[in-house]
Design an enzyme around this catalytic site. Structure first.
Site, PDB file in Angstrom:
ATOM      1  N   GLU A  10     -24.558  26.302   1.660  1.00  0.00           N
ATOM      2  CA  GLU A  10     -25.986  26.008   1.601  1.00  0.00           C
ATOM      3  C   GLU A  10     -26.492  25.600   2.975  1.00  0.00           C
ATOM      4  O   GLU A  10     -25.818  24.874   3.712  1.00  0.00           O
ATOM      5  CB  GLU A  10     -26.258  24.904   0.572  1.00  0.00           C
ATOM      6  CG  GLU A  10     -26.033  25.394  -0.856  1.00  0.00           C
ATOM      7  CD  GLU A  10     -26.458  24.395  -1.912  1.00  0.00           C
ATOM      8  OE1 GLU A  10     -26.886  24.842  -2.983  1.00  0.00           O
ATOM      9  OE2 GLU A  10     -26.355  23.178  -1.665  1.00  0.00           O
TER      10      GLU A  10
ATOM     11  N   CYS B  72     -30.456  22.511   8.974  1.00  0.00           N
ATOM     12  CA  CYS B  72     -29.228  21.776   8.683  1.00  0.00           C
ATOM     13  C   CYS B  72     -28.167  22.809   8.340  1.00  0.00           C
ATOM     14  O   CYS B  72     -28.229  23.449   7.289  1.00  0.00           O
ATOM     15  CB  CYS B  72     -29.465  20.809   7.523  1.00  0.00           C
ATOM     16  SG  CYS B  72     -28.015  19.841   7.066  1.00  0.00           S
TER      17      CYS B  72
ATOM     18  N   CYS C   7     -15.421  21.008   1.857  1.00  0.00           N
ATOM     19  CA  CYS C   7     -15.002  19.982   2.815  1.00  0.00           C
ATOM     20  C   CYS C   7     -13.763  19.284   2.270  1.00  0.00           C
ATOM     21  O   CYS C   7     -13.620  19.104   1.055  1.00  0.00           O
ATOM     22  CB  CYS C   7     -16.131  18.968   3.015  1.00  0.00           C
ATOM     23  SG  CYS C   7     -15.799  17.711   4.272  1.00  0.00           S
TER      24      CYS C   7
ATOM     25  N   CYS D  32     -15.390  12.335   0.923  1.00  0.00           N
ATOM     26  CA  CYS D  32     -16.286  11.174   0.826  1.00  0.00           C
ATOM     27  C   CYS D  32     -16.812  11.052  -0.608  1.00  0.00           C
ATOM     28  O   CYS D  32     -17.302  12.023  -1.188  1.00  0.00           O
ATOM     29  CB  CYS D  32     -17.456  11.326   1.797  1.00  0.00           C
ATOM     30  SG  CYS D  32     -16.932  11.417   3.533  1.00  0.00           S
TER      31      CYS D  32
ATOM     32  N   CYS E 131     -20.538  12.038  -1.615  1.00  0.00           N
ATOM     33  CA  CYS E 131     -21.008  13.361  -1.202  1.00  0.00           C
ATOM     34  C   CYS E 131     -20.698  14.414  -2.257  1.00  0.00           C
ATOM     35  O   CYS E 131     -19.545  14.548  -2.698  1.00  0.00           O
ATOM     36  CB  CYS E 131     -20.370  13.740   0.126  1.00  0.00           C
ATOM     37  SG  CYS E 131     -20.899  15.341   0.770  1.00  0.00           S
TER      38      CYS E 131
ATOM     39  N   GLY F 279     -19.228  20.489   5.055  1.00  0.00           N
ATOM     40  CA  GLY F 279     -18.078  20.506   5.960  1.00  0.00           C
ATOM     41  C   GLY F 279     -18.106  19.425   7.013  1.00  0.00           C
ATOM     42  O   GLY F 279     -19.128  18.793   7.273  1.00  0.00           O
ATOM     43  N   GLU F 280     -16.958  19.179   7.618  1.00  0.00           N
ATOM     44  CA  GLU F 280     -16.785  18.279   8.751  1.00  0.00           C
ATOM     45  C   GLU F 280     -16.777  19.141  10.015  1.00  0.00           C
ATOM     46  O   GLU F 280     -15.813  19.867  10.267  1.00  0.00           O
ATOM     47  CB  GLU F 280     -15.482  17.494   8.607  1.00  0.00           C
ATOM     48  CG  GLU F 280     -14.945  16.836   9.875  1.00  0.00           C
ATOM     49  CD  GLU F 280     -15.923  15.902  10.555  1.00  0.00           C
ATOM     50  OE1 GLU F 280     -16.356  16.228  11.682  1.00  0.00           O
ATOM     51  OE2 GLU F 280     -16.238  14.850   9.976  1.00  0.00           O
TER      52      GLU F 280
ATOM     53  N   SER G  98     -22.699  15.832  13.745  1.00  0.00           N
ATOM     54  CA  SER G  98     -22.344  14.666  12.940  1.00  0.00           C
ATOM     55  C   SER G  98     -20.875  14.741  12.535  1.00  0.00           C
ATOM     56  O   SER G  98     -20.371  15.801  12.186  1.00  0.00           O
ATOM     57  CB  SER G  98     -23.225  14.631  11.684  1.00  0.00           C
ATOM     58  OG  SER G  98     -22.862  13.550  10.855  1.00  0.00           O
TER      59      SER G  98
ATOM     60  N   SER H 247     -20.946   9.193  11.043  1.00  0.00           N
ATOM     61  CA  SER H 247     -21.146   8.755   9.660  1.00  0.00           C
ATOM     62  C   SER H 247     -20.352   7.465   9.460  1.00  0.00           C
ATOM     63  O   SER H 247     -19.150   7.500   9.213  1.00  0.00           O
ATOM     64  CB  SER H 247     -20.665   9.839   8.684  1.00  0.00           C
ATOM     65  OG  SER H 247     -21.474  10.992   8.789  1.00  0.00           O
ATOM     66  N   LEU H 248     -21.026   6.339   9.572  1.00  0.00           N
ATOM     67  CA  LEU H 248     -20.358   5.041   9.526  1.00  0.00           C
ATOM     68  C   LEU H 248     -20.349   4.482   8.097  1.00  0.00           C
ATOM     69  O   LEU H 248     -19.291   4.273   7.508  1.00  0.00           O
ATOM     70  CB  LEU H 248     -21.059   4.074  10.472  1.00  0.00           C
ATOM     71  CG  LEU H 248     -20.408   2.702  10.648  1.00  0.00           C
ATOM     72  CD1 LEU H 248     -18.989   2.828  11.190  1.00  0.00           C
ATOM     73  CD2 LEU H 248     -21.270   1.833  11.561  1.00  0.00           C
ATOM     74  N   HIS H 249     -21.521   4.195   7.571  1.00  0.00           N
ATOM     75  CA  HIS H 249     -21.745   3.859   6.154  1.00  0.00           C
ATOM     76  C   HIS H 249     -21.179   2.513   5.698  1.00  0.00           C
ATOM     77  O   HIS H 249     -21.504   2.065   4.593  1.00  0.00           O
ATOM     78  CB  HIS H 249     -21.232   4.963   5.232  1.00  0.00           C
ATOM     79  CG  HIS H 249     -21.780   6.317   5.567  1.00  0.00           C
ATOM     80  ND1 HIS H 249     -23.098   6.533   5.906  1.00  0.00           N
ATOM     81  CD2 HIS H 249     -21.183   7.538   5.648  1.00  0.00           C
ATOM     82  CE1 HIS H 249     -23.295   7.819   6.171  1.00  0.00           C
ATOM     83  NE2 HIS H 249     -22.155   8.444   6.031  1.00  0.00           N
TER      84      HIS H 249
ATOM     85  N   ASN I 237     -28.729   9.364  -1.967  1.00  0.00           N
ATOM     86  CA  ASN I 237     -29.322  10.413  -2.784  1.00  0.00           C
ATOM     87  C   ASN I 237     -28.407  10.695  -3.964  1.00  0.00           C
ATOM     88  O   ASN I 237     -27.282  11.158  -3.782  1.00  0.00           O
ATOM     89  CB  ASN I 237     -29.530  11.686  -1.949  1.00  0.00           C
ATOM     90  CG  ASN I 237     -30.535  11.471  -0.833  1.00  0.00           C
ATOM     91  OD1 ASN I 237     -31.685  11.151  -1.079  1.00  0.00           O
ATOM     92  ND2 ASN I 237     -30.087  11.633   0.414  1.00  0.00           N
TER      93      ASN I 237
ATOM     94  N   CYS J 217     -29.504  14.727   1.979  1.00  0.00           N
ATOM     95  CA  CYS J 217     -28.210  14.351   2.544  1.00  0.00           C
ATOM     96  C   CYS J 217     -27.215  14.004   1.446  1.00  0.00           C
ATOM     97  O   CYS J 217     -27.492  13.185   0.568  1.00  0.00           O
ATOM     98  CB  CYS J 217     -28.403  13.150   3.466  1.00  0.00           C
ATOM     99  SG  CYS J 217     -26.888  12.531   4.209  1.00  0.00           S
TER     100      CYS J 217
END
Length: 347
Positions: free
Chosen positions: A92, A106, A113, A117, A120, A166-167, A198, A220-222, A296, A339
């Site tokens: 996508e 994006c 991936c 996470c 996600c 993906g990473e 990212s 991406s810390l979070h 989200n 996201c």
């Protein structure tokens, strides 16, 4: 033998290919202009390219783009595309409109991936494979041409973020070469400041970032505590916060640049005062920008979005400590394009 794709070439590699096949080096400039400035991908229409070279390209190099299988339009103007490759795998891609004619693509870098996470939607499908350079660039071109043919003939992306499926650093070379294409002066000529990479924190690849074009870096810390970050991001069990920040220190930032830390705010998990305090202690305010992202929600997730009041409180806490802090507006939620919501299916 699989045919080469025109979209696999950087400007430099195309020059080398032309020289090797006894064609003039300068033709790379002309080809890049046709494709990435004029968005003309049919070699038959490249009027200033010699007949011999056009024939060679038609015979030896594919100019076929991935297919737009599904397109969805959000009420806020965001568009999500299901892009299908030759092997029928899909990713996508999202086109996000902004102020002052800003249009951000994006892009995805992998089919699925493997980072896992827990917040996600992409993680729920696992990793199928990396995308080739030609598929990343082709993804960009396919969406651009769809928009030009169906929305506005003059439309084009102003910004690119590698924040899709993906990473990106797990697919380092393909993403690097695609970025070189996007930055090329003879083609799209995007500014380094308009491309953002990212990463979830793949430490060995972060330590190689000085080999990458100097684009914007987003981490991406979070979470600012190892236990919470490990719950959200299993990669933290291998590369914890200490190792991550040791790697970040090796990044050579250009003057007046900072690193963006993406912080997904989740109700009752990482939105507390102790999280603010830990974040302030962890980050260098002179070199950091914090981008808060309200979670989200997607089917099957155990997490919830914080209230608007809590989001504002968290932001104000950081602003009052002298940090540059913004909130990312979630766009495309109604079409699962925000996201963390992407997956290789639009059903």
């Amino acid at each position: 033998m699989k045919q080469l794709s025109i979209f696999s070439f950087t400007h430099q590699s195309l020059q080398k290919y032309l020289i090797y096949n006894s064609y003039p080096k300068f033709a790379a400039d002309q080809i890049f202009k046709w494709i990435y400035k004029d968005f003309e991908i049919d070699p038959n229409n490249w009027s200033n390219i010699s007949k011999a070279l056009r024939s060679h390209i038609i015979k030896s190099i594919s100019t076929t783009l991935p297919k737009i299988k599904i397109d969805l339009l959000s009420k806020d103007g965001t568009r999500k595309f299901l892009v299908e490759f030759e092997d029928k795998n899909c990713v996508e891609t999202v086109a996000i409109p902004g102020k002052d004619d800003r249009l951000t693509f994006c892009l995805s870098s992998q089919v699925g991936c493997c980072i896992g996470c827990t917040f996600c939607n992409t993680a729920t499908q696992g990793l199928t494979r990396h995308l080739a350079t030609s598929e990343i660039v082709g993804q960009f071109m396919a969406v651009t041409l769809w928009l030009q043919n169906n929305v506005d003939s003059n439309i084009r992306a102003t910004n690119i973020v590698f924040m899709g499926q993906g990473e990106p650093l797990h697919n380092f070379e393909s993403v690097k070469n695609a970025t070189l294409v996007f930055l090329e002066d003879k083609g799209l000529m995007l500014s380094q400041r308009r491309v953002t990479l990212s990463t979830s924190g793949l430490v060995p690849q972060i330590e190689k970032l000085n080999e990458f074009p100097p684009v914007n870096i987003a981490i991406s810390l979070h979470a600012a505590h190892d236990d919470i970050r490990s719950e959200l991001m299993p990669i933290n069990e291998v590369y914890n916060l200490k190792r991550l920040f040791q790697a970040i220190k090796t990044i050579k930032l250009k003057a007046h640049r900072s690193i963006t830390y993406e912080y997904l705010l989740i109700k009752d998990l990482n939105d507390r005062q102790i999280d603010v305090n830990a974040l302030v202690k962890l980050l260098d305010k002179k070199l950091s920008k914090i981008n808060l992202i309200p979670f989200n929600e997607f089917p099957g997730s155990k997490f919830q979005c914080p209230t608007d009041e809590r989001l504002e409180w968290f932001k104000d806490q950081l602003l009052n400590r002298g940090f540059l802090c913004t909130v990312r507006l979630s766009k495309g939620q109604d079409i699962m394009a925000a996201c963390g919501q992407l997956k290789s299916s639009s059903t």
